[in-house]
Design a protein around this motif. Structure first.
Motif, mmCIF file in Angstrom:
data_model
loop_
_atom_site.group_PDB
_atom_site.id
_atom_site.type_symbol
_atom_site.label_atom_id
_atom_site.label_comp_id
_atom_site.label_asym_id
_atom_site.label_seq_id
_atom_site.Cartn_x
_atom_site.Cartn_y
_atom_site.Cartn_z
ATOM 1 N N LEU A 10 0.819 -1.257 0.087
ATOM 2 C CA LEU A 10 -0.084 0.136 -0.025
ATOM 3 C C LEU A 10 1.072 1.307 0.024
ATOM 4 C CD1 LEU A 10 -2.572 -1.305 2.559
ATOM 5 C CD2 LEU A 10 -2.960 -1.138 0.038
ATOM 6 N N PHE A 11 0.374 2.247 -0.459
ATOM 7 C CA PHE A 11 0.935 3.559 -0.684
ATOM 8 C C PHE A 11 0.051 4.745 -0.374
ATOM 9 C CE2 PHE A 11 2.541 7.359 -2.960
ATOM 10 C CZ PHE A 11 4.036 7.565 -2.163
ATOM 11 N N SER A 12 0.523 5.724 0.291
ATOM 12 C CA SER A 12 -0.391 6.776 0.571
ATOM 13 C C SER A 12 0.584 8.211 0.412
ATOM 14 C CB SER A 12 -1.103 6.825 1.764
ATOM 15 O OG SER A 12 -1.976 8.150 1.777
ATOM 16 N N LEU A 13 -0.019 9.128 0.023
ATOM 17 C CA LEU A 13 0.697 10.475 -0.443
ATOM 18 C C LEU A 13 0.198 11.484 0.380
ATOM 19 C CD1 LEU A 13 3.297 11.602 -1.445
ATOM 20 C CD2 LEU A 13 1.881 12.231 -3.800
ATOM 21 N N TYR A 14 0.767 12.500 1.332
ATOM 22 C CA TYR A 14 0.389 13.521 1.831
ATOM 23 C C TYR A 14 1.130 14.714 1.399
ATOM 24 C CZ TYR A 14 -3.194 11.670 5.001
ATOM 25 O OH TYR A 14 -4.516 11.011 5.675
ATOM 26 N N MET A 15 0.662 16.111 1.445
ATOM 27 C CA MET A 15 1.355 17.148 1.494
ATOM 28 C C MET A 15 1.086 17.959 2.547
ATOM 29 S SD MET A 15 0.772 20.729 0.391
ATOM 30 C CE MET A 15 -0.721 20.872 -0.206
ATOM 31 N N VAL A 16 2.062 18.831 2.926
ATOM 32 C CA VAL A 16 2.228 19.559 4.192
ATOM 33 C C VAL A 16 2.666 20.904 3.742
ATOM 34 C CG1 VAL A 16 2.963 20.248 6.494
ATOM 35 C CG2 VAL A 16 2.085 17.839 5.858
ATOM 36 N N GLN A 17 1.886 21.941 3.705
ATOM 37 C CA GLN A 17 2.346 23.170 3.258
ATOM 38 C C GLN A 17 1.826 24.287 4.505
ATOM 39 O OE1 GLN A 17 1.292 24.531 -0.645
ATOM 40 N NE2 GLN A 17 2.749 25.938 -0.772
ATOM 41 N N ASP A 18 0.773 25.030 4.398
ATOM 42 C CA ASP A 18 0.207 25.783 5.437
ATOM 43 C C ASP A 18 -0.748 25.071 6.254
ATOM 44 O OD1 ASP A 18 -1.591 25.748 3.336
ATOM 45 O OD2 ASP A 18 -2.642 27.739 3.755
ATOM 46 N N GLN A 19 -1.024 23.582 5.507
ATOM 47 C CA GLN A 19 -1.882 22.801 6.201
ATOM 48 C C GLN A 19 -1.544 21.213 5.747
ATOM 49 O OE1 GLN A 19 -5.438 24.513 5.079
ATOM 50 N NE2 GLN A 19 -5.603 23.696 3.131
ATOM 51 N N HIS A 20 -2.089 20.304 6.243
ATOM 52 C CA HIS A 20 -1.966 19.013 5.883
ATOM 53 C C HIS A 20 -3.065 18.614 4.981
ATOM 54 C CE1 HIS A 20 -4.711 17.847 8.832
ATOM 55 N NE2 HIS A 20 -4.937 16.641 8.359
ATOM 56 N N GLU A 21 -2.761 17.883 3.732
ATOM 57 C CA GLU A 21 -3.768 17.385 2.740
ATOM 58 C C GLU A 21 -3.598 16.155 2.131
ATOM 59 O OE1 GLU A 21 -6.285 19.466 -0.822
ATOM 60 O OE2 GLU A 21 -4.651 20.414 0.024
ATOM 61 N N CYS A 22 -4.263 15.311 2.128
ATOM 62 C CA CYS A 22 -4.120 13.925 1.467
ATOM 63 C C CYS A 22 -4.250 13.903 0.093
ATOM 64 C CB CYS A 22 -5.151 13.080 2.114
ATOM 65 S SG CYS A 22 -5.010 11.498 1.163
ATOM 66 N N ILE A 23 -3.469 13.772 -0.618
ATOM 67 C CA ILE A 23 -3.300 13.695 -2.092
ATOM 68 C C ILE A 23 -3.847 12.418 -2.552
ATOM 69 C CG2 ILE A 23 -1.964 14.119 -4.271
ATOM 70 C CD1 ILE A 23 -0.376 16.104 -2.940
ATOM 71 N N LEU A 24 -3.412 11.253 -1.977
ATOM 72 C CA LEU A 24 -3.792 9.954 -2.399
ATOM 73 C C LEU A 24 -3.905 9.113 -1.277
ATOM 74 C CD1 LEU A 24 -3.674 7.635 -4.708
ATOM 75 C CD2 LEU A 24 -1.277 7.354 -4.123
ATOM 76 N N PRO A 25 -5.206 8.697 -1.041
ATOM 77 C CA PRO A 25 -5.251 7.798 0.157
ATOM 78 C C PRO A 25 -4.780 6.467 -0.391
ATOM 79 C CG PRO A 25 -7.468 8.618 -0.871
ATOM 80 C CD PRO A 25 -6.224 8.908 -1.887
ATOM 81 N N PHE A 26 -4.805 5.461 0.764
ATOM 82 C CA PHE A 26 -3.990 4.306 0.551
ATOM 83 C C PHE A 26 -4.471 3.572 -0.652
ATOM 84 C CE2 PHE A 26 -2.520 4.884 4.984
ATOM 85 C CZ PHE A 26 -1.179 4.610 4.833
ATOM 86 N N VAL A 27 -3.773 2.976 -1.415
ATOM 87 C CA VAL A 27 -4.054 2.149 -2.663
ATOM 88 C C VAL A 27 -2.879 1.147 -2.932
ATOM 89 C CG1 VAL A 27 -5.340 4.002 -3.856
ATOM 90 C CG2 VAL A 27 -2.773 3.743 -4.221
ATOM 91 N N GLN A 28 -3.515 0.051 -3.508
ATOM 92 C CA GLN A 28 -2.497 -0.867 -3.893
ATOM 93 C C GLN A 28 -1.307 -0.354 -5.126
ATOM 94 O OE1 GLN A 28 -1.987 -3.801 -2.505
ATOM 95 N NE2 GLN A 28 -3.901 -4.098 -1.199
ATOM 96 N N VAL A 29 -0.189 -0.573 -4.965
ATOM 97 C CA VAL A 29 0.631 0.022 -5.885
ATOM 98 C C VAL A 29 0.855 -0.821 -7.265
ATOM 99 C CG1 VAL A 29 3.196 0.306 -6.236
ATOM 100 C CG2 VAL A 29 2.304 0.664 -3.966
ATOM 101 N N LYS A 30 0.901 -1.934 -7.159
ATOM 102 C CA LYS A 30 0.856 -2.749 -8.357
ATOM 103 C C LYS A 30 -0.240 -2.754 -9.240
ATOM 104 C CE LYS A 30 2.201 -7.597 -9.985
ATOM 105 N NZ LYS A 30 2.185 -8.707 -9.560
ATOM 106 N N GLY A 31 -0.061 -2.361 -10.662
ATOM 107 C CA GLY A 31 -1.320 -2.052 -11.396
ATOM 108 C C GLY A 31 -1.908 -0.951 -11.294
ATOM 109 N N ASN A 32 -1.434 0.207 -10.675
ATOM 110 C CA ASN A 32 -2.299 1.541 -10.289
ATOM 111 C C ASN A 32 -1.206 2.767 -10.676
ATOM 112 O OD1 ASN A 32 -4.710 1.576 -9.502
ATOM 113 N ND2 ASN A 32 -4.183 1.032 -7.135
ATOM 114 N N PHE A 33 -0.622 2.518 -11.548
ATOM 115 C CA PHE A 33 0.326 3.475 -12.306
ATOM 116 C C PHE A 33 -0.330 4.796 -12.754
ATOM 117 C CE2 PHE A 33 2.778 5.777 -15.535
ATOM 118 C CZ PHE A 33 3.930 6.153 -14.775
ATOM 119 N N PRO A 34 -1.588 4.771 -13.367
ATOM 120 C CA PRO A 34 -2.272 5.840 -13.595
ATOM 121 C C PRO A 34 -2.751 6.806 -12.624
ATOM 122 C CG PRO A 34 -3.128 4.067 -14.904
ATOM 123 C CD PRO A 34 -2.128 3.342 -14.019
ATOM 124 N N ARG A 35 -3.093 6.100 -11.521
ATOM 125 C CA ARG A 35 -3.519 6.897 -10.357
ATOM 126 C C ARG A 35 -2.424 7.838 -9.720
ATOM 127 N NH1 ARG A 35 -7.617 3.846 -5.978
ATOM 128 N NH2 ARG A 35 -9.531 4.336 -7.121
#
Length: 530
Positions: free
Chosen positions: A63-88
């Protein structure tokens, strides 16, 4: 936090060797340094995921998830399976590319803490939902915070902010500082951590600190380490030697020496990648060259795979044409189940073996475990390996041919005196070539990344039709304005501003938020967006 311990019987050893724990990447953005880092980071992420999503066989990243923290935190990508999910994943990298690179914003000290807590809460929710259907290989999470700020300051900030947070589900918390220097030339062939960080690699409450250079290759190497097996539940290889191999170590002659080792790949097999020249003939075999050692280690009847050293060889006495398959690296084990004295003794013996082999210019010939169980009238086949020393604390292992595999071949000896005109022509041609002292694979590109990206990527317009005509977003200097054109988070968001007298419980998660986690609508943009 704990060093990668798992409980229960779990899946087969083959899966345990390959699969990595779920990962949360938090990109800590600070202006103006983000403008220098953004392009390199996005390119490195795109290159890495084009590989990780394409590898055949068992999934190496779960699983992989991506967050961004600037003036506030924000979830760019919720947890997803990595394999086969390159477009996401490519979509999220595009989001990073469009983040503000100039201007100002008011940083909130609690944003990093909130991103960690929000990601951890999201992982707990995912784990609860998935375990009702199938068992998770890993029940703990690895969190990496990528920042351009001074790493030690970020570590102190996290230690203070997370001191009351339950981190029992966090396998590892790592801060990676991207230095401002840019490499003009790539001189390192292997990813090696800066030795100056060794003494301070673990600070305070088990927060790892590492620095990487602000260039694409260094970032790629860092992310590719996620494809390595980092489990420390057990040693993977037992290298068995007779006591004569350690002439400088006094041991009883009838007791063999057992070196406990971990196994590591040296490179990825092209046969694991679709559409490559070496992999096109192996599309029906997702294991490819991987079978040479990793798979046999998983088929071992014990918890480890044994290599029995049977004799020594002169380094000059091995023809390279007799080795086959991909090489593998042996290194002293870091298994947490061994006590410190045993780990220290094992490493010292490993060091002594490497030193003695280099001094004598020897190789070792070893016999692997049989490929299958033996029967009363059937002798199982075995595989043989040559073990080569190196200047690092590692041993290189390569499979070597046996009599059954050899084909007849007759080669004439090289004549001593070639014709003068031919010799002059060839020497003139060779003199015109650029001579390099060593081969550095990091300076040779095969365009594999773009090849894999083109295979799996979907046109961006099909996912977000308005992106191409949309200008990069401008982030206002004042706080309190939440941008709404990103993917919705999958758990109830934590408070954006810290509340005095920090609450002891995480915010409750609504049923609708839990349901949205597994529905396609989680990737629909908010209609109020531009």
């Amino acid at each position: 936090m704990h060093p990668g311990r798992t409980t229960g019987k779990g899946p087969s050893a083959y899966t345990q060797i390959d699969q990595q724990p779920p990962r949360l990447l938090i990109v800590h953005i600070a202006l103006p340094s983000w403008g220098d880092i953004c392009a390199n980071l996005c390119e490195a992420l795109q290159n890495f995921f084009s590989l990780a999503c394409s590898l055949m066989g068992p999934s190496r990243m779960s699983l992989f998830s991506l967050y961004m923290v600037q003036d506030q935190h924000e979830c760019i990508l919720p947890f997803v399976q990595v394999k086969g999910n390159f477009p996401r994943l490519q979509t999220c990298i595009s989001e990073l590319r469009m983040l503000q690179r100039e201007g100002c914003f008011r940083s909130q000290g609690a944003s990093l803490r909130l991103a960690v807590e929000d990601g951890l809460q999201q992982f707990k929710q995912y784990s609860t939902h998935v375990t009702t259907r199938a068992a998770l290989t890993y029940t703990s999470l690895e969190i990496t915070i990528l920042t351009s700020q001074p790493g030690k300051e970020v570590v102190k900030q996290l230690e203070e902010g997370l001191k009351d947070t339950d981190l029992a589900r966090v396998r590892r918390l790592q801060v990676v500082e991207v230095t401002k220097g840019i490499l003009e030339h790539v001189d390192s062939v292997s990813p090696v951590e800066d030795p100056s960080n060794d003494e301070s690699s673990i600070l305070g409450t088990d927060i790892d600190l590492q620095t990487i250079d602000n260039d694409i290759v260094s970032m790629e190497i860092f992310f590719k380490a996620w494809l390595h097996n980092s489990g420390t539940d057990q040693e993977q290889i037992h290298l068995l030697l007779s006591s004569q191999c350690f002439s400088n170590i006094s041991r009883p002659r009838d007791n063999p020496v057992c070196l406990k080792c971990d196994l590591q790949e040296r490179l990825l097999s092209p046969s694991l990648l679709p559409g490559t020249a070496d992999g096109s003939l192996r599309m029906d075999d997702p294991k490819g060259d991987f079978i040479t050692l990793y798979q046999m280690a998983s088929q071992s009847s014990t918890s480890h795979y044994e290599l029995q050293v049977i004799k020594a060889l002169k380094s000059s006495g091995l023809c390279e044409s007799l080795t086959y398959g991909l090489p593998f690296i042996l290194r002293p084990t870091s298994c947490w189940q061994l006590d410190w004295d045993e780990l220290e003794t094992n490493q010292q013996h490993f060091h002594a073996l490497c030193h003695s082999l280099l001094k004598r210019e020897w190789l070792l010939l070893a016999k692997g475990e049989p490929l299958g169980p033996g029967h009363s009238q059937r002798i199982p086949a075995s595989t043989f390996y040559v073990i080569m020393p190196s200047r690092s604390l590692t041993l290189l292992v390569k499979a070597v041919a046996t009599r059954e595999l050899m084909l007849p071949s007759t080669f004439p000896l090289l004549p001593e005196d070639p014709r003068d005109d031919s010799l002059k022509n060839m020497e003139s041609m060779l003199d015109s070539l650029e001579l390099e002292p060593t081969y550095n694979p990091l300076q040779v590109q095969s365009h594999l990344y773009s090849h894999l990206s083109n295979i799996y990527a979907k046109p961006q317009g099909r996912l977000h039709p308005h992106w191409e005509s949309r200008a990069p977003r401008k982030h206002p200097c004042k706080t309190g304005q939440l941008q709404t054109n990103r993917a919705r988070a999958t758990v109830a968001p934590l408070p954006i501003t810290p509340v005095p007298g920090r609450a002891s419980k995480m915010p409750a998660v609504s049923k609708s938020s839990s349901d949205a986690f597994f529905l396609p609508s989680e990737w629909e943009e908010d209609p109020s967006g531009p």
